[in-house]
Design a protein around this motif. Structure first.
Motif, PDB file in Angstrom:
ATOM      1  N   HIS A  20      -1.521   7.200  -2.694  1.00  0.00           N
ATOM      2  CA  HIS A  20      -2.522   6.829  -1.679  1.00  0.00           C
ATOM      3  C   HIS A  20      -3.819   7.573  -1.923  1.00  0.00           C
ATOM      4  N   PRO A  45       0.840  -1.203   0.000  1.00  0.00           N
ATOM      5  CA  PRO A  45       0.000   0.000   0.000  1.00  0.00           C
ATOM      6  C   PRO A  45       0.873   1.250   0.000  1.00  0.00           C
ATOM      7  N   ARG A  92      -8.207  -0.845  -3.607  1.00  0.00           N
ATOM      8  CA  ARG A  92      -7.860  -0.984  -2.199  1.00  0.00           C
ATOM      9  C   ARG A  92      -8.600  -2.126  -1.509  1.00  0.00           C
TER      10      ARG A  92
END
Length: 226
Positions: free
Chosen positions: A163, A155, A189
Motif C-alpha cells: 500500500h 487494493p 492507484r
C-alpha cells in the motif's frame, strides 16, 4: 527486483524523465528483466480462466509480447498493438507469428475484427479521463459477443508495505509530472475496479468478474460486448 540483465539506475532515470513512448523505446531491450513485466503466474492464471477457445485475439498495449503468449494459448490468430516501436521490435522477435500494429490505443484502428481482447498492466498509463476512449476503441474492435478481459488485484491493505509503496510511487510521479515535461503517466492507484466497471459499462459492455487461482484477491474482469 531487477536481474543483472535489467536496466541500470541511470537508464531508469533517463527513462523516467522521458515521455511514455520514448521511455519505453529506451527500456524495451531490458524490459523483460524488470518487475514491470506482468509475472508469468498472472499470465498463466488468466489463460486458464479465459472461457475460450476464440478465433482472433488482440493484446492491447502488448509491449514486448507477454500477453501474446496468453492469446496464443486460446486463439487461432493473435494481434498486438502498442505505440512504442522499441517494444514492438522486442515483441516481433519473441512472437514472429503475431500481427503487430503500431498505434495509440486511445484511437484504435480496428472495427469488428476480434473475438477476444486482453490487456496486462497497462491501465495505469491512462488518466481516468482517457479511459473512456480506450474502452470505446476496444468495444469497436470486438465483434458482437466479443470479450475484453484483464486481471486486476484488490487494493493492498492499509497496513501493508505494498500500500505505502504504491502510494509513494504515485506521489513521486505526480510531483515529477508537475515539474517536468513531457509527462510520464504511470500510476498504480488510478484504476480501481469500481471506476473501471463504470467506464466499461458506459462504453457498452456488460461486466462480470471471475476469481483467479492466485495468492491474494485477484480477479479476471470479463467485459462482454452484446
Amino acid at each position: 527486483m531487477f536481474s543483472p540483465q535489467g536496466p541500470s539506475l541511470r537508464e531508469l532515470t533517463v527513462q523516467a524523465l522521458s515521455s511514455v513512448e520514448r521511455g519505453y523505446d529506451l527500456l524495451a531491450p531490458k524490459f523483460d528483466h524488470t518487475p514491470f513485466r506482468t509475472p508469468s503466474v498472472i499470465l498463466d492464471a488468466t489463460a486458464s480462466a479465459l472461457p475460450g477457445p476464440f478465433d482472433r485475439g488482440l493484446d492491447v498495449c502488448c509491449g514486448t509480447g507477454a500477453g501474446l503468449a496468453v492469446l496464443s494459448r486460446v486463439c487461432t490468430s493473435v494481434t498486438g498493438v502498442d505505440f512504442s516501436a522499441g517494444m514492438l521490435a522486442q515483441a516481433r522477435e519473441a512472437h514472429p507469428e503475431a500481427a503487430l500494429v503500431r498505434a495509440d490505443v486511445r484511437a484504435l484502428p480496428f472495427a469488428g475484427d476480434f473475438d477476444l481482447a486482453v490487456t496486462f498492466g497497462a491501465l495505469g498509463h491512462f488518466l481516468p479521463a482517457e479511459r473512456p476512449a480506450v474502452f470505446e476503441g476496444v468495444y469497436r474492435a470486438l465483434r458482437p459477443g466479443g470479450l475484453f478481459a484483464f486481471p486486476i488485484g484488490a487494493p493492498p491493505p492499509l497496513t501493508s508495505f505494498a500500500h505505502w509503496a504504491t502510494l509513494g510511487f504515485d506521489v513521486v510521479m505526480r510531483v515529477r509530472n508537475a515539474v517536468w515535461r513531457p509527462p510520464f503517466v504511470m500510476y498504480y492507484r488510478t484504476s480501481p475496479l469500481p471506476a473501471l466497471s463504470v467506464d466499461l459499462m458506459a462504453a457498452g459492455f456488460s461486466v462480470s468478474t471471475a476469481g483467479l487461482d492466485l495468492p491474494g484477491r485477484w480477479q479476471l474482469v470479463l467485459a462482454r460486448k452484446p
